[in-house]
Write an enzyme that holds these catalytic residues in place. Structure first.
Site, short mmCIF file in Angstrom:
data_model
loop_
_atom_site.label_atom_id
_atom_site.label_comp_id
_atom_site.label_asym_id
_atom_site.label_seq_id
_atom_site.Cartn_x
_atom_site.Cartn_y
_atom_site.Cartn_z
CE LYS A 140 32.64 27.14 46.47
NZ LYS A 140 32.83 25.82 47.13
CB ILE A 141 34.09 33.60 41.30
CG1 ILE A 141 32.85 33.57 40.38
CG2 ILE A 141 35.29 34.17 40.55
CD1 ILE A 141 32.41 34.95 39.91
#
Length: 372
Positions: A140-141
């Site tokens: 997750k970014i």
């Protein structure tokens, strides 16, 4: 007789649980939700790990082992969270295999402290991917300005990404562009594009909370009549944008090379206003090729009494545009709303991360003292 969650799956929505803990893994609860609630993936974030680890159940031995090795707080968090995600990935591996990588996914987020640091985000994303060491992990970014080039770089390295904290249509368009740019680079580097997957996490309920507060402050009948309409309208317009962008030539060219669409994911789907139906952000956001990640309370409500009537998005674009026009007409600045939400979203995750660091620091100290 089918269940509402089975109906949701049949309508093309992948149900992911927005929660994870060692207790869920070891007691068989996670497998039970797969078997009985049609759950096909999991998302995590710093708030979820803070709640799990602060509860303490199942982590004592691992923290003691880290203390005995002399690990510091951040190394311990890295070890605890990647272990949970790795174990969850193993539980979901059959689903990953049977869906050819589309589902059976478990997400883990880079440190929120890095949300405005592109290079550090890239380094940590690669480190998380290597440590979990499972093909069904999603890194997750956040969709901050600094996050966008990191998304491209990580996708270009052949790593699947969950882009999080998306609030505005404008930023969503940039996220899609970042993903496609990463795919193009991955192709140039001879990666198998079919192995790279991505979801774009569009937050829903927080939009309603912020907009409804502004509508209440405006106070006119016209304004109050628009309450609880912005979140669903925003998500529906995101799906319209998704359809448009992936129909364009550059996207189609990459798909022809084996690339995957970047699926829209509805996040923040727990209803904040008790006056609203508790399945609102599930039943009103049904369309093929989407993901809905739900807190367990929302998942159970959907299973119990959700009414799934098929696609509730693509036939409602005109109404969604009309809702946006009406919000602008009464004085709601949606550009400002979404920027405030992005800033607050990053700050909330940073606060949860710091709470988690404090919890683990205390636990490490207690473990060290107890072993002396």
């Amino acid at each position: 007789m089918t269940t509402p969650t089975a109906d949701l799956s049949a309508a093309g929505v992948s149900i992911w649980l927005d929660d994870l803990s060692r207790q869920r893994i070891t007691t068989g609860n996670l497998q039970e939700l797969i078997d009985t609630r049609d759950v096909v993936g999991v998302t995590t974030n710093p708030s979820i790990f803070q709640a799990a680890i602060s509860a303490g159940i199942g982590y004592e031995e691992a923290i003691s082992a880290q203390a005995a090795k002399g690990s510091d707080t951040d190394a311990t968090i890295f070890a605890l969270t990647t272990t949970d995600v790795r174990d969850a990935c193993d539980i979901f591996r059959p689903l990953y295999d049977s869906t050819k990588g589309v589902d059976g996914r478990v997400s883990i987020e880079v440190s929120p402290d890095l949300a405005h640091d592109t290079e550090a985000t890239i380094v940590e994303a690669k480190a998380l991917y290597a440590s979990v060491d499972r093909p069904n992990v999603l890194i997750k970014i956040p969709a901050t300005k600094a996050g966008l080039p990191a998304i491209t770089e990580v996708i270009a390295a052949g790593i699947s990404v969950n882009v999080t904290l998306i609030f505005s249509l404008e930023r969503y368009a940039e996220v899609i562009a970042a993903y496609l740019a990463g795919l193009a680079r991955a192709h140039s580097a001879d990666f198998d594009l079919s192995s790279i997957h991505s979801v774009a996490s569009f937050f829903v309920s927080r939009v309603d909370t912020e907009v409804d507060n502004r509508l209440t402050a405006i106070g006119t009948d016209e304004a109050l009549a628009l309450k609880s309409k912005a979140g669903v309208a925003n998500a529906r317009l995101a799906y319209e944008l998704f359809e448009q962008k992936f129909a364009e030539k550059n996207a189609q060219d990459l798909l022809a090379l084996g690339g995957n669409i970047q699926r829209p994911l509805w996040a923040s789907t727990g209803v904040k206003d008790p006056a609203l139906p508790d399945t609102l952000y599930v039943t009103e956001l049904v369309a093929p090729g989407t993901v809905n990640t739900m807190p367990e309370k929302t998942l159970q409500a959907t299973f119990d009494h959700g009414v799934v009537t098929g696609d509730t998005i693509t036939g409602n674009y005109a109404d969604a545009h009309a809702a946006f026009d009406a919000l602008a007409a009464v004085g709601v600045d949606l550009t400002d709303v979404t920027q405030v939400l992005e800033d607050e979203g990053v700050e909330k995750f940073i606060a949860s991360w710091h709470d988690l660091q404090a919890t683990v620091t205390t636990a490490l100290t207690e473990a060290s003292n107890g072993s002396r």
